[in-house]
Design an enzyme around this catalytic site. Sequence first.
Site, PDB file in Angstrom:
ATOM      1  N   HIS A  54       0.819  -1.219   0.000  1.00  0.00           N
ATOM      2  CA  HIS A  54       0.000   0.000   0.000  1.00  0.00           C
ATOM      3  C   HIS A  54       0.853   1.270   0.000  1.00  0.00           C
ATOM      4  O   HIS A  54       0.401   2.324  -0.391  1.00  0.00           O
ATOM      5  CB  HIS A  54      -0.902   0.032   1.232  1.00  0.00           C
ATOM      6  CG  HIS A  54      -1.802  -1.151   1.336  1.00  0.00           C
ATOM      7  ND1 HIS A  54      -2.836  -1.358   0.461  1.00  0.00           N
ATOM      8  CD2 HIS A  54      -1.805  -2.214   2.186  1.00  0.00           C
ATOM      9  CE1 HIS A  54      -3.457  -2.486   0.775  1.00  0.00           C
ATOM     10  NE2 HIS A  54      -2.846  -3.032   1.815  1.00  0.00           N
ATOM     11  N   HIS A 113       4.224  10.741   6.401  1.00  0.00           N
ATOM     12  CA  HIS A 113       3.670  10.584   7.745  1.00  0.00           C
ATOM     13  C   HIS A 113       4.699   9.951   8.674  1.00  0.00           C
ATOM     14  O   HIS A 113       5.201   8.865   8.370  1.00  0.00           O
ATOM     15  CB  HIS A 113       2.415   9.705   7.709  1.00  0.00           C
ATOM     16  CG  HIS A 113       1.247  10.390   7.079  1.00  0.00           C
ATOM     17  ND1 HIS A 113       0.186   9.717   6.533  1.00  0.00           N
ATOM     18  CD2 HIS A 113       0.991  11.723   6.925  1.00  0.00           C
ATOM     19  CE1 HIS A 113      -0.686  10.607   6.063  1.00  0.00           C
ATOM     20  NE2 HIS A 113      -0.219  11.821   6.281  1.00  0.00           N
ATOM     21  N   THR A 172      -5.862   4.666   6.787  1.00  0.00           N
ATOM     22  CA  THR A 172      -5.980   3.348   6.154  1.00  0.00           C
ATOM     23  C   THR A 172      -6.818   2.458   7.065  1.00  0.00           C
ATOM     24  O   THR A 172      -6.885   2.697   8.277  1.00  0.00           O
ATOM     25  CB  THR A 172      -4.595   2.692   5.967  1.00  0.00           C
ATOM     26  OG1 THR A 172      -3.928   2.657   7.230  1.00  0.00           O
ATOM     27  CG2 THR A 172      -3.761   3.462   4.965  1.00  0.00           C
ATOM     28  N   HIS A 223       6.046   6.686   6.448  1.00  0.00           N
ATOM     29  CA  HIS A 223       5.613   6.195   5.136  1.00  0.00           C
ATOM     30  C   HIS A 223       5.076   7.363   4.322  1.00  0.00           C
ATOM     31  O   HIS A 223       5.038   8.499   4.819  1.00  0.00           O
ATOM     32  CB  HIS A 223       4.532   5.100   5.310  1.00  0.00           C
ATOM     33  CG  HIS A 223       3.307   5.614   5.962  1.00  0.00           C
ATOM     34  ND1 HIS A 223       3.097   5.567   7.316  1.00  0.00           N
ATOM     35  CD2 HIS A 223       2.220   6.248   5.463  1.00  0.00           C
ATOM     36  CE1 HIS A 223       1.940   6.139   7.608  1.00  0.00           C
ATOM     37  NE2 HIS A 223       1.385   6.564   6.496  1.00  0.00           N
ATOM     38  N   HIS A 257       2.371   8.954   1.009  1.00  0.00           N
ATOM     39  CA  HIS A 257       1.192   8.894   0.132  1.00  0.00           C
ATOM     40  C   HIS A 257       1.513   9.771  -1.069  1.00  0.00           C
ATOM     41  O   HIS A 257       2.133  10.825  -0.909  1.00  0.00           O
ATOM     42  CB  HIS A 257      -0.040   9.437   0.858  1.00  0.00           C
ATOM     43  CG  HIS A 257      -0.354   8.696   2.124  1.00  0.00           C
ATOM     44  ND1 HIS A 257      -1.200   7.612   2.171  1.00  0.00           N
ATOM     45  CD2 HIS A 257       0.106   8.866   3.391  1.00  0.00           C
ATOM     46  CE1 HIS A 257      -1.266   7.153   3.415  1.00  0.00           C
ATOM     47  NE2 HIS A 257      -0.486   7.898   4.175  1.00  0.00           N
TER      48      HIS A 257
HETATM   49 ZN   LIG Z   1      -0.231   7.714   6.168  1.00  0.00          ZN
END
Ligand SMILES: [Zn+2]
Length: 286
Positions: free
Chosen positions: A83, A140, A227, A115, A117
């Site tokens: 993801h 993040h 998520t 991580h 996005h």
């Molecule tokens: Zn995130």
Amino acid sequence: MQANVFHKLFLWLPFAYHHTSNGMEWNYLTNGKTWTDLCATGKQQSPIAFDIQKTRELKSPRIYFANYNVELKGPIFIKNNGHTISMDIPATINGQPPFISGGRLRGRYLAKGLHFHWGSPNSNGSEHTINNRRYDAEMHIVHRNAKYIDIIDAAEKKDGLAVIGVLLEIVKEPIAIPTGLTKVINAVIETPRDESNTTIPAGFSLDEMIGNVDHNDFLSYDGSLTTPLCHEAVSWTVFTQILPVSFSMVSKLWKLRDHCNHPMINNFRDIQDLNNRPVYHRFGRA
Ligand SMILES: [Zn+2]
Ligand SMILES: *[C@@H]1O[C@H](CO)[C@@H](O)[C@H](O)[C@H]1NC(C)=O
Ligand SMILES: *[C@@H]1O[C@H](CO)[C@@H](O)[C@H](O)[C@H]1NC(C)=O
């Protein structure tokens, strides 16, 4: 039952949940519109659209970024979890954990992982927007309240998690891309597919992931993980200043593949209703 088994055996970071509670594999094909359970019914969900005009001034002291300026102790583990790309945050070379406290937080929150996005060659992919502007990508940094045992435990608590959000914008000639960020993104060539992972030597601190963005000027509100399972456990802090990065850096992310072996692009969740939550703005000053 199935959900519990996944929680206990499979996962140690909430953003690596591969299934919702009914056992469905989740994806970003509709940017979260089809996600179930708390993702669908929650009233304190994230991300949100920040409207700077509508924020309240936060008079709290600044956030203290402890050990953010100290080099991390390598090797650093980086993984494609299907993801996103995630990085484990180890202790520093002094054996101390980086943590945050102050601002609207009570107590210490240990930095555990980070991580990203992002969008695609023709769409921006930050999760939060500021004044209706969506930026190219968002980093993040996930912190867990030190009083809880692990991230899974903390995700069940209202005061369990604190996430720092850094918005990234592609500019033509970024003056100084943070050295740590460059090292981490360069490593994704080694993590092209779901489950692929690598390690890199450290030689950088968490501040060298963030660069010169003002740590004292930020937007803050109470929300959720973005998520599944969308736990409402997150005190959000999003820096108001944007981190300039290069096209070549972000384009490395667009080449990755997700858990369905599709291009890993547009892995951001839709904007969620504010439902009258207060949103604070702390102005940068010492
Ligand atoms: Zn995130
Ligand atoms: C997408 O990003 C570009 C460049 O960073 C910007 O000019 C544009 O306004 C953004 N689009 C939206 C819808 O926010
Ligand atoms: C890392 O990747 C290897 C295969 O290259 C795999 O065997 C291992 O389970 C992965 N480790 C983690 C923690 O994902």
